[in-house]
Scaffold this motif. Structure first.
Motif, mmCIF file in Angstrom:
data_model
loop_
_atom_site.group_PDB
_atom_site.id
_atom_site.type_symbol
_atom_site.label_atom_id
_atom_site.label_comp_id
_atom_site.label_asym_id
_atom_site.label_seq_id
_atom_site.Cartn_x
_atom_site.Cartn_y
_atom_site.Cartn_z
ATOM 1 N N THR A 60 0.741 -1.231 -0.054
ATOM 2 C CA THR A 60 -0.082 0.034 -0.112
ATOM 3 C C THR A 60 0.765 1.225 -0.021
ATOM 4 O O THR A 60 0.320 2.251 0.098
ATOM 5 C CB THR A 60 -0.783 0.183 1.276
ATOM 6 O OG1 THR A 60 0.050 -0.099 2.274
ATOM 7 C CG2 THR A 60 -1.764 -1.077 1.233
ATOM 8 N N GLY A 62 3.378 2.288 -2.468
ATOM 9 C CA GLY A 62 3.730 2.698 -3.702
ATOM 10 C C GLY A 62 5.080 1.976 -4.372
ATOM 11 O O GLY A 62 5.520 2.419 -5.169
ATOM 12 N N ARG A 108 -6.133 0.885 -9.756
ATOM 13 C CA ARG A 108 -5.118 1.448 -8.503
ATOM 14 C C ARG A 108 -4.366 0.257 -8.216
ATOM 15 O O ARG A 108 -4.609 -0.644 -7.153
ATOM 16 C CB ARG A 108 -6.146 2.061 -7.728
ATOM 17 C CG ARG A 108 -5.150 2.727 -6.612
ATOM 18 C CD ARG A 108 -6.217 3.924 -5.878
ATOM 19 N NE ARG A 108 -5.486 4.483 -4.793
ATOM 20 C CZ ARG A 108 -5.243 4.050 -3.579
ATOM 21 N NH1 ARG A 108 -5.766 3.088 -3.108
ATOM 22 N NH2 ARG A 108 -4.461 4.886 -2.682
ATOM 23 N N THR A 110 -1.247 -0.138 -5.755
ATOM 24 C CA THR A 110 -0.529 0.585 -4.980
ATOM 25 C C THR A 110 0.773 -0.049 -4.511
ATOM 26 O O THR A 110 1.336 0.348 -3.401
ATOM 27 C CB THR A 110 -1.577 0.669 -3.524
ATOM 28 O OG1 THR A 110 -1.913 -0.752 -3.131
ATOM 29 C CG2 THR A 110 -2.730 1.650 -3.845
#
Length: 384
Positions: A60, A62, A108, A110
């Motif tokens: 989460t 990146g 998305r 992450t």
């Protein structure tokens, strides 16, 4: 061959915790239909038992961490929001490109930790890169619950290779890896991506399909593949169609008369005739006349050698030696300039034909090829 459990254990040793899951995606061999996919034509690949296996967990923060069990390369650590196309990231560009393509499509991602191991021979024309892309795409789709279909995953994986890695391939390799089923070849219409699973049980007919990896490494990013794609597009423009798929086989002589560029004429003749050969092979399979595939395969090799001009001495030698030894037919497969050939044989002739190919390579002072049977196998799947 590393099992899914072994790859999971390697992940835990590398990252210090257990992966959320393990996925696999196969390489492929193409029975017939080369350079037809980006012309919106037809192809007929089958998945191999050889797979890329990925143990993966989401992150989460990146961060994208990538590691290969097969290469003497350090762990790659990247930021998902800094992934840059055409940045020459080596092997890591393939899974990283998938993350980039997913994010570019609005999904998305992450971050993730990935550990990969593959038994798909690299540089052999058996889609080792597509296997890496598809296994990454499937794992991320499962972990982040995007709900993408297999054809959608294949298109995203193709985009990763086209736009991020820089290889202008068609969609066949990724679709075969994502969508093939056990015991079937995959009839793919590259225009609308419609699929048909075609039963392909050679053993029931007393036959075998051999893959001969010449060990001549090919590289599709060197411009030769792209040059042929540009030539096909030029032919389509000259003939007033969007893609060469729109030229029917019985229209080919008249179409060739309109082309003044000799090279473009050769490319067009190959693509239109290879689309026709795909249809021939499917008709023969549907009729149960499997042995009649042999001459179609050999005819396809002649087209790849003489019109597309993507063969090499080692591939030509496989075809000539195998057919002389009694094979039903043979041809190079994949992008060319090296890689692999396929040989259709009576099962009882396997040893004889194999020995003939090995002897021919030894007499020519070529590196001994790797020869193994191609068994139509399952596409990408979750293992753990």
């Amino acid at each position: 061959m590393a099992t899914a459990a072994e790859v999971a254990a390697q992940f835990q040793e590398l990252y210090g915790y257990a992966p959320h899951g393990v996925w696999s995606a196969p390489g492929r061999v193409n029975l017939i239909g080369e350079y037809t996919d980006f012309n919106e034509g037809f192809v007929l690949p089958l998945a191999l038992p050889h797979t890329a296996v990925a143990a993966v967990s989401p992150r989460t923060d990146g961060i994208l961490r990538l590691h290969s069990a097969d290469l003497d390369a350090p762990l790659a650590e990247l930021r998902v929001d800094e992934l840059t196309p055409l940045s020459d990231g080596g092997w890591a560009a393939y899974p990283a490109g998938v993350v980039w393509a997913l994010r570019a499509a609005g999904h998305r991602v992450t971050g993730a930790d990935l550990h990969l191991a593959s038994t798909v021979p690299t540089g052999a024309g058996l889609s080792s890169s597509a296997a890496l892309e598809v296994v990454t795409a499937l794992a991320l789709d499962d972990l982040f619950r995007f709900g993408l279909t297999r054809p959608e995953l294949a298109v995203l994986a193709q985009r990763a290779e086209n736009a991020f890695v820089g290889v202008p391939c068609g969609v066949m390799d990724q679709t075969a890896s994502a969508c093939c089923t056990d015991g079937h070849a995959l009839h793919l219409d590259c225009r609308d991506l419609s699929l048909r699973q075609v039963p392909f049980d050679l053993a029931a007919h007393g036959l075998r399909l051999l893959v001969v990896d010449t060990r001549v490494k090919h590289a599709l990013g060197d411009g030769a593949y792209a040059e042929r794609r540009v030539g096909c597009e030029e032919g389509a423009r000259t003939l007033g169609v969007s893609h060469l798929r729109d030229i029917a086989y019985d229209e080919l002589p008249a179409a060739l008369d309109k082309l003044r560029d000799v090279k473009v004429r050769r490319y067009v003749r190959h693509v239109v005739s290879d689309d026709h050969r795909v249809e021939q092979v499917i008709a023969l399979l549907d009729a149960g006349d499997v042995r009649a595939l042999g001459p179609v395969l050999t005819e396809g090799h002649a087209s790849l050698r003489d019109d597309l001009r993507i063969s090499c001495p080692e591939l030509d030698l496989v075809v000539d030696a195998a057919n002389t030894a009694g094979a039903l037919g043979a041809r190079m497969t994949g992008g060319g300039f090296g890689g692999s050939a396929i040989v259709l044989v009576e099962a009882d002739d396997t040893d004889k034909v194999t020995a003939a190919v090995l002897a021919a390579f030894a007499a020519a002072d070529f590196t001994a090829p790797r020869i193994f049977p191609a068994v139509a196998s399952a596409g990408a799947r979750r293992e753990i």
